[in-house]
Motif scaffolding. Structure first.
Motif, PDB file in Angstrom:
ATOM      1  N   ALA A   1       8.502  11.600  18.988  1.00 35.53           N
ATOM      2  CA  ALA A   1       9.876  11.473  19.505  1.00 35.53           C
ATOM      3  C   ALA A   1       9.908  10.825  20.885  1.00 35.53           C
ATOM      4  O   ALA A   1      10.686  11.215  21.746  1.00 35.53           O
ATOM      5  N   GLY A   2       9.021   9.860  21.095  1.00 37.67           N
ATOM      6  CA  GLY A   2       9.051   9.125  22.338  1.00 37.67           C
ATOM      7  C   GLY A   2       8.374   9.796  23.509  1.00 37.67           C
ATOM      8  O   GLY A   2       8.575   9.395  24.657  1.00 37.67           O
ATOM      9  N   HIS A   3       7.552  10.800  23.263  1.00 37.34           N
ATOM     10  CA  HIS A   3       6.904  11.509  24.364  1.00 37.34           C
ATOM     11  C   HIS A   3       5.868  10.612  25.033  1.00 37.34           C
ATOM     12  O   HIS A   3       5.191   9.821  24.388  1.00 37.34           O
ATOM     13  N   GLY A   4       5.751  10.750  26.365  1.00 41.49           N
ATOM     14  CA  GLY A   4       4.738  10.044  27.133  1.00 41.49           C
ATOM     15  C   GLY A   4       3.735  11.019  27.710  1.00 41.49           C
ATOM     16  O   GLY A   4       4.111  12.076  28.238  1.00 41.49           O
ATOM     17  N   ASN A   5       2.451  10.687  27.579  1.00 42.03           N
ATOM     18  CA  ASN A   5       1.373  11.530  28.097  1.00 42.03           C
ATOM     19  C   ASN A   5       0.502  10.718  29.045  1.00 42.03           C
ATOM     20  O   ASN A   5       0.057   9.628  28.693  1.00 42.03           O
ATOM     21  N   ILE A   6       0.259  11.268  30.229  1.00 44.72           N
ATOM     22  CA  ILE A   6      -0.626  10.640  31.199  1.00 44.72           C
ATOM     23  C   ILE A   6      -1.753  11.630  31.494  1.00 44.72           C
ATOM     24  O   ILE A   6      -1.532  12.667  32.117  1.00 44.72           O
ATOM     25  N   GLY A   7      -2.973  11.328  30.996  1.00 42.80           N
ATOM     26  CA  GLY A   7      -4.073  12.289  31.108  1.00 42.80           C
ATOM     27  C   GLY A   7      -3.915  13.394  30.095  1.00 42.80           C
ATOM     28  O   GLY A   7      -3.662  14.543  30.439  1.00 42.80           O
ATOM     29  N   HIS A   8      -4.069  13.047  28.817  1.00 41.88           N
ATOM     30  CA  HIS A   8      -3.710  13.952  27.723  1.00 41.88           C
ATOM     31  C   HIS A   8      -4.731  15.057  27.496  1.00 41.88           C
ATOM     32  O   HIS A   8      -4.407  16.235  27.552  1.00 41.88           O
ATOM     33  N   ALA A   9      -5.982  14.695  27.198  1.00 44.72           N
ATOM     34  CA  ALA A   9      -7.003  15.669  26.812  1.00 44.72           C
ATOM     35  C   ALA A   9      -7.895  16.033  27.990  1.00 44.72           C
ATOM     36  O   ALA A   9      -7.987  15.313  28.984  1.00 44.72           O
ATOM     37  N   SER A  10      -8.579  17.160  27.850  1.00 45.68           N
ATOM     38  CA  SER A  10      -9.513  17.590  28.880  1.00 45.68           C
ATOM     39  C   SER A  10     -10.563  16.505  29.117  1.00 45.68           C
ATOM     40  O   SER A  10     -11.145  15.965  28.176  1.00 45.68           O
ATOM     41  N   GLY A  11     -10.792  16.144  30.370  1.00 45.26           N
ATOM     42  CA  GLY A  11     -11.754  15.122  30.725  1.00 45.26           C
ATOM     43  C   GLY A  11     -11.172  13.725  30.800  1.00 45.26           C
ATOM     44  O   GLY A  11     -11.847  12.793  31.238  1.00 45.26           O
TER      45      GLY A  11
ATOM     46  N   ARG B   1      -3.640  17.956  29.772  1.00 42.63           N
ATOM     47  CA  ARG B   1      -4.825  18.820  29.833  1.00 42.63           C
ATOM     48  C   ARG B   1      -5.932  18.169  30.647  1.00 42.63           C
ATOM     49  O   ARG B   1      -6.963  18.772  30.878  1.00 42.63           O
ATOM     50  N   GLY B   2      -5.699  16.922  31.065  1.00 43.81           N
ATOM     51  CA  GLY B   2      -6.650  16.203  31.902  1.00 43.81           C
ATOM     52  C   GLY B   2      -6.096  15.956  33.289  1.00 43.81           C
ATOM     53  O   GLY B   2      -5.398  16.800  33.859  1.00 43.81           O
ATOM     54  N   SER B   3      -6.380  14.754  33.804  1.00 39.77           N
ATOM     55  CA  SER B   3      -5.911  14.377  35.138  1.00 39.77           C
ATOM     56  C   SER B   3      -4.949  13.202  35.009  1.00 39.77           C
ATOM     57  O   SER B   3      -5.298  12.171  34.418  1.00 39.77           O
ATOM     58  N   GLY B   4      -3.746  13.352  35.572  1.00 38.82           N
ATOM     59  CA  GLY B   4      -2.750  12.304  35.464  1.00 38.82           C
ATOM     60  C   GLY B   4      -2.041  12.034  36.772  1.00 38.82           C
ATOM     61  O   GLY B   4      -1.799  12.960  37.555  1.00 38.82           O
TER      62      GLY B   4
ATOM     63  N   GLY C   1      -6.450  24.025  33.765  1.00 38.64           N
ATOM     64  CA  GLY C   1      -7.492  23.062  34.086  1.00 38.64           C
ATOM     65  C   GLY C   1      -6.997  21.654  34.316  1.00 38.64           C
ATOM     66  O   GLY C   1      -7.777  20.771  34.693  1.00 38.64           O
ATOM     67  N   SER C   2      -5.726  21.422  34.120  1.00 40.38           N
ATOM     68  CA  SER C   2      -5.168  20.082  34.314  1.00 40.38           C
ATOM     69  C   SER C   2      -4.744  19.869  35.759  1.00 40.38           C
ATOM     70  O   SER C   2      -4.494  20.812  36.503  1.00 40.38           O
TER      71      SER C   2
ATOM     72  N   GLY D   1       3.344  22.236  38.047  1.00 42.70           N
ATOM     73  CA  GLY D   1       2.366  23.307  37.953  1.00 42.70           C
ATOM     74  C   GLY D   1       2.776  24.334  36.929  1.00 42.70           C
ATOM     75  O   GLY D   1       3.001  25.489  37.265  1.00 42.70           O
ATOM     76  N   ASN D   2       2.903  23.917  35.676  1.00 44.59           N
ATOM     77  CA  ASN D   2       3.321  24.842  34.625  1.00 44.59           C
ATOM     78  C   ASN D   2       2.221  25.857  34.325  1.00 44.59           C
ATOM     79  O   ASN D   2       2.421  27.062  34.444  1.00 44.59           O
ATOM     80  N   GLN D   3       1.044  25.361  33.940  1.00 45.55           N
ATOM     81  CA  GLN D   3      -0.134  26.221  33.779  1.00 45.55           C
ATOM     82  C   GLN D   3      -1.328  25.689  34.557  1.00 45.55           C
ATOM     83  O   GLN D   3      -2.294  26.398  34.762  1.00 45.55           O
ATOM     84  N   GLY D   4      -1.226  24.442  34.992  1.00 51.68           N
ATOM     85  CA  GLY D   4      -2.278  23.820  35.792  1.00 51.68           C
ATOM     86  C   GLY D   4      -1.837  23.616  37.223  1.00 51.68           C
ATOM     87  O   GLY D   4      -1.018  24.371  37.762  1.00 51.68           O
ATOM     88  N   ASP D   5      -2.369  22.556  37.832  1.00 53.21           N
ATOM     89  CA  ASP D   5      -2.045  22.228  39.223  1.00 53.21           C
ATOM     90  C   ASP D   5      -1.152  20.981  39.244  1.00 53.21           C
ATOM     91  O   ASP D   5      -1.534  19.927  38.727  1.00 53.21           O
ATOM     92  N   GLY D   6       0.024  21.105  39.856  1.00 52.14           N
ATOM     93  CA  GLY D   6       0.955  20.001  39.903  1.00 52.14           C
ATOM     94  C   GLY D   6       1.501  19.766  41.301  1.00 52.14           C
ATOM     95  O   GLY D   6       1.722  20.719  42.058  1.00 52.14           O
ATOM     96  N   ARG D   7       1.705  18.488  41.623  1.00 46.56           N
ATOM     97  CA  ARG D   7       2.260  18.142  42.935  1.00 46.56           C
ATOM     98  C   ARG D   7       3.245  16.993  42.785  1.00 46.56           C
ATOM     99  O   ARG D   7       2.984  16.018  42.066  1.00 46.56           O
ATOM    100  N   LEU D   8       4.375  17.116  43.495  1.00 46.20           N
ATOM    101  CA  LEU D   8       5.382  16.063  43.532  1.00 46.20           C
ATOM    102  C   LEU D   8       5.655  15.704  44.975  1.00 46.20           C
ATOM    103  O   LEU D   8       6.020  16.567  45.778  1.00 46.20           O
ATOM    104  N   ASP D   9       5.488  14.415  45.318  1.00 47.29           N
ATOM    105  CA  ASP D   9       5.764  13.917  46.661  1.00 47.29           C
ATOM    106  C   ASP D   9       6.923  12.925  46.586  1.00 47.29           C
ATOM    107  O   ASP D   9       6.856  11.935  45.843  1.00 47.29           O
TER     108      ASP D   9
END
Length: 244
Positions: free
Chosen positions: A124-134, A159-162, A184-185, A207-215
Motif C-alpha cells: 500500500a505504498g509503504h516506504g522503508n529506510i533501513g528495513h532489516a537488521s544489519g 529494524r536496521g539503520s535509516g 535494535g533499530s 523512538g517507537n521501540q528503537g532509537d529515534g531522533r528528529l532534528d
C-alpha cells in the motif's frame, strides 16, 4: 558475473513485464541511466537495484521510470544507489519502496526530481529506510521542487539503520511515520532550511521501540496530526527544534 549497463536517452523507451535486477549476483555491477525528455523505462513488476551485487539507477534531465515495486540494496553485502535529478525527472512506483532491505541502499532526490509511490498493492505504498537488521538505508530530498510523495507510511530505521534528510526546500509527504521502529533499530530524520517540509497525515512515532531522533532546523517545517516521543520501555526518542 560481470558488469552490465543500459542507457535510455534522447526519447528512447524500454518496456518490461518481469522482475528486473541491476547488479544481480555477488561481484557483479549493473547500471541503468534514463535521461532526457521523453526517455522512459516502464516495468509492471519488481525492480531491484543491488540484489546481491552493486546496482545504480540514474534518472536525469526529464527521464521517467515507472515500476510496480522497488528495492535498493536487497541482500546483505549488496549496495544499491538511485539518483533522481532535474525538473521532470520522475520515478513512479505503484507499490512500496525499500531503501536498504538487508543491504546498503541510498536514494537521492535533487534539483527538482520527483518520486511517487503507492496507489495500492501489497505494501500500500509503504516506504522503508533501513528495513532489516544489519541494513543501512539513506534518503536525501534536497532542493526546491524535489519531492517524495507516498500514499502509505514511512519507516526510518525499521529494524536496521535509516536516515532521512530533507534540505534546501525539499518536501516529503506520507500518511504516517516511525523513526526507530523496532528493538535494535536506529533512525534519524533531519529537516533543514526554509521551505523544507515533512507532512505526515497521521501518527509520527520517534523512538517507537528503537532509537529515534528528529532534528528540525533553520526554518524547516514538520506537520503531523499526532506525535509520540519514546513509545515503549527501553526506547529512546529525541526531538530538536533549532533556529528561526
Amino acid at each position: 558475473y560481470g558488469d552490465g549497463s543500459l542507457r535510455i536517452t534522447d526519447g528512447g523507451s524500454v518496456t518490461g513485464e518481469e522482475d528486473n535486477y541491476i547488479g544481480y549476483k555477488s561481484g557483479s555491477t549493473g547500471s541503468v541511466t534514463v535521461s532526457g525528455s521523453g526517455s522512459t523505462w516502464d516495468n509492471s513488476d519488481l525492480v531491484t537495484i543491488g540484489h546481491d551485487g552493486d546496482g545504480v539507477l540514474n534518472i536525469t534531465d526529464g527521464g521517467v521510470v515507472t515500476i510496480a515495486e522497488g528495492h535498493i540494496g536487497y541482500n546483505s553485502g549488496s549496495t544499491g544507489a538511485v539518483t533522481i535529478s532535474g525538473t521532470g525527472s520522475v520515478w513512479d512506483s505503484s507499490d512500496g519502496l525499500t531503501v536498504g532491505y538487508a543491504g546498503n541502499g541510498t536514494l537521492n532526490i535533487t534539483n527538482g526530481g520527483t518520486f511517487n509511490n503507492g496507489v495500492g498493492g501489497h505494501y500500500a505504498g509503504h516506504g522503508n529506510i533501513g528495513h532489516a537488521s544489519g541494513s543501512t538505508g539513506a534518503v536525501t530530498v534536497s532542493g526546491s521542487g524535489s519531492t517524495w510523495t507516498s500514499s502509505g507510511g514511512l519507516s526510518v530505521g525499521g529494524r536496521g539503520s535509516g536516515t532521512l534528510e530533507i534540505t534546501d526546500g525539499g518536501t516529503v509527504s506520507n500518511t504516517s511515520a516511525g523513526i526507530g521502529g523496532s528493538v535494535g533499530s536506529t533512525g534519524v530524520a533531519t529537516v533543514s532550511g526554509p521551505e523544507s517540509t515533512w507532512t505526515i497525515n497521521g501518527y509520527l512515532w520517534i523512538g517507537n521501540q528503537g532509537d529515534g531522533r528528529l532534528d528540525i532546523t533553520d526554518g524547516a517545517t514538520v506537520n503531523a496530526r499526532r506525535t509520540r516521543i519514546g513509545g515503549t520501555d527501553n526506547s529512546t526518542g529525541a526531538v530538536t527544534v533549532s533556529g528561526p
